[in-house]
Design a protein around this motif. Structure first.
Motif: not given
Ligand SMILES: Cc1cc2nc3c(=O)[nH]c(=O)nc-3n(C[C@H](O)[C@H](O)[C@H](O)COP(=O)(O)OP(=O)(O)OC[C@H]3O[C@@H](n4cnc5c(N)ncnc54)[C@H](O)[C@@H]3O)c2cc1C
Length: 335
Positions: A267-268, A284, A291, A286-288, A253, A324-325, A255, A304-305, A310, A271
């Motif tokens: 990055q998937v 891990g 993403h 979230s599925g924004a 992701s 996930i750990y 992040a 897996i979350n 989520a 963008t």
């Molecule tokens: C213009 C723009 C473009 C963007 N382009 C992209 C893009 O191309 N790709 C992209 O991915 N994002 C993109 N984003 C960012 C996007 O909005 C999210 O912020 C990003 O995808 C979040 O990444 P994440 O799911 O890894 O993190 P988070 O949203 O923080 O999610 C982390 C997840 O991990 C879970 N988790 C935590 N600990 C554990 C554990 N121990 N076991 C199981 N689960 C756990 C949590 O429950 C949570 O659901 C963009 C944003 C903007 C504004």
């Protein structure tokens, strides 16, 4: 589904598409073979149902030409092997493409290019010079002038009809299968002249990420990690063994990329890379919406979350709620 008909800016450019007109397909090579995105662009070009003139450039063009000439639907292969085209600089390729599109003897009424980094640079430049509205990132050919393309990060689909004299499109690789059908009689290969420009852009160097894993854009299985992976060491130690067991590519992701867990080429998303593997395992993440824009067309999605709310679970075929750990080491062990 939204629908609209685009009108050409300058009506004097309008002309009916002739029955025998051609599609010019700009295809990228890697060594002596076509890139996966180019094979998908070739499938889209075939669906336009006009004879295809393939264009290959750079020092590899000659080696690739004979195998490209064997693909069904290709009527001619044009090559230009000058070193100036080696690194696909859009400032060099654009004048060559424009000169071919303006050459009435070639009778080209459609232009197609992969929606790769090269295509994203060449398509708008060429179209602007020709005063044509390009249709980028098409995912479906409805008819020779009508295409479906996603908008709003893939949340709506536009059906777009072009009335321009040349219909210029780029193709989303994950939406079309790679071309594989060969023709009994290979197409002729013609060397064309380079186009001189006053190009001020000079290639200096490139730094390529080398990996022994499958290429993320074309891999059949992708294991993807999110912010939950905490840091680079954890990301590598948890995902690498699982990816190796599955013969999978690794994705991430934004992040995870922004926090430095992995290279940004992984990055998937909106963008990042837009992919559609047979199996996508989101670990891990979230599925924004941004993403999901990059992976929601995957054939089977496993999420897996630890948070059962989520958003990734809304599109997952298989969901595992848990940590996930403990799940990833157990899954890797069992595989
Ligand atoms: C213009 C723009 C473009 C963007 N382009 C992209 C893009 O191309 N790709 C992209 O991915 N994002 C993109 N984003 C960012 C996007 O909005 C999210 O912020 C990003 O995808 C979040 O990444 P994440 O799911 O890894 O993190 P988070 O949203 O923080 O999610 C982390 C997840 O991990 C879970 N988790 C935590 N600990 C554990 C554990 N121990 N076991 C199981 N689960 C756990 C949590 O429950 C949570 O659901 C963009 C944003 C903007 C504004």
């Amino acid at each position: 589904m939204l629908g609209f008909t685009r009108r050409s800016i300058s009506s004097n450019l309008l002309r009916a598409v002739t029955r025998n007109s051609h599609t010019l397909a700009f295809l990228e090579t890697s060594g002596s073979t076509l890139t996966p995105a180019s094979l998908s662009a070739l499938t889209a070009a075939k669906e336009i149902k006009k004879p295809i003139t393939a264009l290959l450039v750079g020092p590899n063009a000659k080696d690739a030409a004979s195998s490209v000439a064997e693909f069904e639907g290709i009527e001619k292969v044009l090559i230009q092997t000058d070193k100036r085209y080696e690194h696909y600089l859009p400032e060099q390729i654009t004048p060559l493409v424009v000169s071919l599109l303006q050459d009435s003897s070639k009778d080209i009424s459609s232009f197609i290019i992969p929606a790769s980094a090269v295509g994203k640079s060449v398509l708008p430049r060429s179209a602007a010079i020709l005063d044509i509205q390009p249709l980028s990132d098409i995912i479906k050919v409805v008819d020779p002038s009508t295409f479906v393309r996603p908008t709003y990060a893939g949340n709506a689909l536009l059906t777009v009809k072009s009335t321009d004299k040349i219909i210029m499109t780029s193709v989303r690789g994950s939406a079309f299968p790679p071309a594989d059908e060969k023709s009994a009689s290979p197409a002729p290969i013609e060397e064309i002249a380079a186009v001189d420009t006053d190009c001020k852009t000079v290639f200096i160097s490139e730094q390529l990420m080398k990996s022994d894993k499958p290429d993320l854009s074309s891999a059949k299985i992708v294991v993807s990690g999110g912010r939950a992976l905490k840091d680079k060491a954890t990301f590598d130690s948890l995902l690498n063994p699982l990816a190796e067991k599955l013969g999978a590519a690794i994705g991430a992701s934004r992040a995870a990329v922004d926090d430095g867990y992995c290279d940004n080429s992984l990055q998937v998303g909106q963008t990042g890379k837009i992919i559609a593997p047979d199996l996508y395992i989101a670990i891990g993440i979230s599925g924004a919406i941004q993403h999901l824009a990059g992976m929601k067309d995957s054939k089977v999605i496993v999420a897996i979350n630890k948070d059962e709310e989520a958003p990734i679970f809304k599109i997952a075929d298989v969901g595992l709620v848990g940590d996930i750990y403990s799940i990833i080491p157990e899954l890797t062990e069992k595989l």
